[in-house]
Design a protein around this motif. Sequence first.
Motif, mmCIF file in Angstrom:
data_model
loop_
_atom_site.group_PDB
_atom_site.id
_atom_site.type_symbol
_atom_site.label_atom_id
_atom_site.label_comp_id
_atom_site.label_asym_id
_atom_site.label_seq_id
_atom_site.Cartn_x
_atom_site.Cartn_y
_atom_site.Cartn_z
ATOM 1 N N ARG A 1 0.835 -1.213 0.000
ATOM 2 C CA ARG A 1 0.000 0.000 0.000
ATOM 3 C C ARG A 1 0.865 1.257 0.000
ATOM 4 N NH1 ARG A 1 -1.087 3.215 3.911
ATOM 5 N NH2 ARG A 1 -0.302 1.755 5.463
ATOM 6 N N ILE A 2 1.918 1.282 0.813
ATOM 7 C CA ILE A 2 2.779 2.465 0.925
ATOM 8 C C ILE A 2 3.496 2.742 -0.392
ATOM 9 C CG2 ILE A 2 4.837 3.387 2.058
ATOM 10 C CD1 ILE A 2 3.953 1.918 4.591
ATOM 11 N N ILE A 3 3.994 1.695 -1.051
ATOM 12 C CA ILE A 3 4.687 1.868 -2.335
ATOM 13 C C ILE A 3 3.750 2.514 -3.348
ATOM 14 C CG2 ILE A 3 5.627 0.610 -4.313
ATOM 15 C CD1 ILE A 3 6.880 -1.352 -2.384
ATOM 16 N N ASP A 4 2.503 2.073 -3.344
ATOM 17 C CA ASP A 4 1.520 2.637 -4.267
ATOM 18 C C ASP A 4 1.240 4.099 -3.935
ATOM 19 O OD1 ASP A 4 -0.338 2.483 -6.408
ATOM 20 O OD2 ASP A 4 -1.968 2.263 -4.986
ATOM 21 N N GLU A 5 1.089 4.415 -2.634
ATOM 22 C CA GLU A 5 0.786 5.784 -2.215
ATOM 23 C C GLU A 5 1.943 6.737 -2.527
ATOM 24 O OE1 GLU A 5 -0.134 5.462 1.902
ATOM 25 O OE2 GLU A 5 -2.188 4.732 1.578
ATOM 26 N N LYS A 6 3.178 6.265 -2.330
ATOM 27 C CA LYS A 6 4.342 7.126 -2.560
ATOM 28 C C LYS A 6 4.680 7.256 -4.050
ATOM 29 C CE LYS A 6 6.608 6.324 1.927
ATOM 30 N NZ LYS A 6 6.672 7.739 2.346
ATOM 31 N N GLY A 7 4.088 6.402 -4.872
ATOM 32 C CA GLY A 7 4.332 6.507 -6.311
ATOM 33 C C GLY A 7 5.699 6.017 -6.734
ATOM 34 N N TYR A 8 6.253 5.039 -6.013
ATOM 35 C CA TYR A 8 7.559 4.487 -6.364
ATOM 36 C C TYR A 8 7.380 3.501 -7.510
ATOM 37 C CZ TYR A 8 9.283 6.415 -1.951
ATOM 38 O OH TYR A 8 9.634 7.253 -0.923
ATOM 39 N N ARG A 9 7.700 3.932 -8.710
ATOM 40 C CA ARG A 9 7.460 3.113 -9.888
ATOM 41 C C ARG A 9 8.775 2.719 -10.557
ATOM 42 N NH1 ARG A 9 2.344 3.270 -9.725
ATOM 43 N NH2 ARG A 9 1.128 5.138 -9.320
ATOM 44 N N ILE A 10 8.696 1.651 -11.328
ATOM 45 C CA ILE A 10 9.845 1.145 -12.075
ATOM 46 C C ILE A 10 9.701 1.536 -13.539
ATOM 47 C CG2 ILE A 10 10.828 -1.004 -12.976
ATOM 48 C CD1 ILE A 10 10.502 -2.253 -10.291
ATOM 49 N N ASP A 11 10.814 1.836 -14.187
ATOM 50 C CA ASP A 11 10.800 2.133 -15.614
ATOM 51 C C ASP A 11 10.814 0.805 -16.379
ATOM 52 O OD1 ASP A 11 11.047 3.019 -18.171
ATOM 53 O OD2 ASP A 11 12.945 4.097 -17.885
ATOM 54 N N TYR A 12 9.629 0.353 -16.775
ATOM 55 C CA TYR A 12 9.525 -0.950 -17.425
ATOM 56 C C TYR A 12 10.130 -0.956 -18.827
ATOM 57 C CZ TYR A 12 6.149 -1.725 -13.683
ATOM 58 O OH TYR A 12 5.553 -1.840 -12.452
ATOM 59 N N ASN A 13 10.268 0.205 -19.434
ATOM 60 C CA ASN A 13 10.722 0.267 -20.817
ATOM 61 C C ASN A 13 12.210 0.570 -20.951
ATOM 62 O OD1 ASN A 13 8.100 -0.156 -21.969
ATOM 63 N ND2 ASN A 13 7.576 1.931 -21.376
ATOM 64 N N TYR A 14 12.932 0.630 -19.819
ATOM 65 C CA TYR A 14 14.379 0.876 -19.888
ATOM 66 C C TYR A 14 15.064 -0.299 -20.581
ATOM 67 C CZ TYR A 14 19.191 1.753 -18.470
ATOM 68 O OH TYR A 14 20.548 1.967 -18.467
ATOM 69 N N SER A 15 15.985 0.009 -21.496
ATOM 70 C CA SER A 15 16.670 -1.033 -22.270
ATOM 71 C C SER A 15 18.176 -0.885 -22.100
ATOM 72 C CB SER A 15 16.284 -0.919 -23.752
ATOM 73 O OG SER A 15 16.889 -1.934 -24.508
ATOM 74 N N PRO A 16 18.780 -1.625 -21.161
ATOM 75 C CA PRO A 16 20.222 -1.459 -20.915
ATOM 76 C C PRO A 16 21.074 -2.160 -21.974
ATOM 77 C CG PRO A 16 19.348 -3.194 -19.521
ATOM 78 C CD PRO A 16 18.172 -2.621 -20.264
ATOM 79 N N ASN A 17 22.238 -1.614 -22.210
ATOM 80 C CA ASN A 17 23.247 -2.270 -23.041
ATOM 81 C C ASN A 17 24.613 -1.889 -22.506
ATOM 82 O OD1 ASN A 17 24.193 0.239 -24.611
ATOM 83 N ND2 ASN A 17 21.989 0.224 -25.065
ATOM 84 N N ILE A 18 25.638 -2.510 -23.005
ATOM 85 C CA ILE A 18 26.984 -2.281 -22.471
ATOM 86 C C ILE A 18 27.435 -0.850 -22.729
ATOM 87 C CG2 ILE A 18 29.404 -2.954 -22.706
ATOM 88 C CD1 ILE A 18 28.437 -5.803 -23.212
ATOM 89 N N THR A 19 27.025 -0.268 -23.843
ATOM 90 C CA THR A 19 27.437 1.097 -24.179
ATOM 91 C C THR A 19 26.838 2.123 -23.231
ATOM 92 O OG1 THR A 19 27.644 0.487 -26.520
ATOM 93 C CG2 THR A 19 27.484 2.850 -25.989
ATOM 94 N N ASN A 20 25.522 2.022 -22.948
ATOM 95 C CA ASN A 20 24.896 3.061 -22.121
ATOM 96 C C ASN A 20 25.036 2.811 -20.623
ATOM 97 O OD1 ASN A 20 22.956 1.145 -21.448
ATOM 98 N ND2 ASN A 20 21.344 2.033 -22.717
ATOM 99 N N THR A 21 25.479 1.630 -20.230
ATOM 100 C CA THR A 21 25.693 1.369 -18.803
ATOM 101 C C THR A 21 27.166 1.440 -18.408
ATOM 102 O OG1 THR A 21 25.861 -1.034 -19.149
ATOM 103 C CG2 THR A 21 23.671 -0.130 -18.688
#
Length: 573
Positions: free
Chosen positions: A195-215
């Motif tokens: 419930r607290i996570i939902d209220e605080k709006g702590y969300r994950i970026d589901y569309n993030y696409s990591p690769n060796i170059t950008n990380t």
Amino acid sequence: MTVRNLSGEWNFHESGHGKGVPDGVGGALKRRANDLVLHGKDIMSAKSFVKNFQDSAVFVYEVGQQEIDNKAIILSKETLKPVPGTLKLHQIWYSGYGNILYRDVSCTCVKGSFHAGHDMKVHSLINRKAKKQQKNEKKVNNQKQNTKERAMIKKDTGHYNHQKYRKYYFARTLTELGQCQTYEEILEKCENIYRIIDEKGYRIDYNYSPNITNTGIAIDERTHSILPSDIPHDVTLHPVKVSADGNCLPYSGSILVSGKEGMSEEIRVRIILESCIFKDAYLNQGFLERGFREKNNSLAKTFAFYSDEYANEVLSNGEIERLYEREVLKICKNKSYMGIWQVFALASVLCRHIYSVYPNLGNPNVRRDLHRMIKPREIKSKETSFIMWTTTRNDMRRNNWVPNHFIVLLPMEQTGQNDYNENSTGISDESVAGDGISSDRRGELNSGNEFEDVNTKEHTDNGDNPGGSRHNYLNVSDLSPQDLLGQYVLVAYDKKPYPGIVTDCDETEVFVSCMHRIGNLDNPSFYWPLAVRDECWYDMENVLGTIPEPKLVGQKYIVDVSLWKQALEMIKM
């Protein structure tokens, strides 16, 4: 009893009086035990007694010392009030959480009827005033803790930093979870954290696409040498270095959503929440075998064999569930190792497919079970991530190889396409994209149906899916039970409609896992029961019609209002 929706009655009888069926069952078990001993069987303990009665018509369970200790811990935290005149009690009825009805005589009359001298007395076992005071004190302490943490962050940075407070919150939450001594404690905390996570709006970026170059993460050359060749992907993948301190799976999850290991505590907390709240899904064969191309009739039992908590005990369904709960309790400790069940949970946390990559080393049967596609409960990303089992040891022969570490496989640079080969896994693009999923759905844990891939059974408009189209009417007159398999339906029970999903069927009936209603009958809001699933066989005449998947809003599911009104009208007719 409240959690399991059970009722109960206790009656006192003098010694020597006949007790009926219970005495008969006990006598039959003791006679059978005597016969086994006479035929050479050794029954030296409660555990061996239970083991020798596995094929009995009477179900026998062992209540271990750990379970007794767990319940004792729970009771020690309650302020219980004694019942006056305990020695005079002859009959007790359970009357809801913490309450009992009792009287000094045992009466077989109907509960609630009034006979002279048979009046029931009400007693509350829980000191609610003391409990309320404890709750208020805990709330004040939490407020003080939040204020203190905000002050610390402001002192360090000169201003309040939302991201740093988020990190503080998950670190503190993980510490609190690590202090739990029973699975029941964890479940209680998880529902509040959710419930607290939902209220605080702590969300994950589901569309993030990591690769060796950008990380900027370095390639793990040693793991590169054992990378198997049968990974379904369209681009070259490279194993990257992940810290090896017991947190490797949370580190891997953190890299997949942020490109860094800094969110590991949050990922671990989310894995714990997912594992705890949706336990039934991760013990369900139908859920675990999605994406699995091999034959295995009991994946939950197989995963239990691979658990560090397995100690050569006989794995009945009850024992598998208890082992799973012990594993959840163990992973609440920061930097504790995780396994295949947690990889499944991570897939649902990230709302994406995860391919579990296992090298061509060690026991081939283990590789057959663990080298596979893992599908989440709900999909919000087209990405398929690759997590590989590896090791930090150098002293193992090829045939004796076992993993003790997880790493991530990443492409060298952004490819602009999905990284796995759909044809090689037999999964269509439609099942990955998930047409009916809104990107701004609330609820961090992405609740969904526990036993079916909601995206492979999605509702379409072209009529290819019988009963599953997005419609504004209820109709099952031209559908068979087989057509409803995997579909969301409204069923009539006790002259009230309930939404659920059809998980099995025969020639004339469907087996439906139902939600529970929130509020009055006019309110189409529901939730999935956590403790005990509400499952039942229904005749087709009790199936009111198919519906689209109820929409998740916060922590509740909303049925289409127009369809709900039609269902109510059908019930009245």
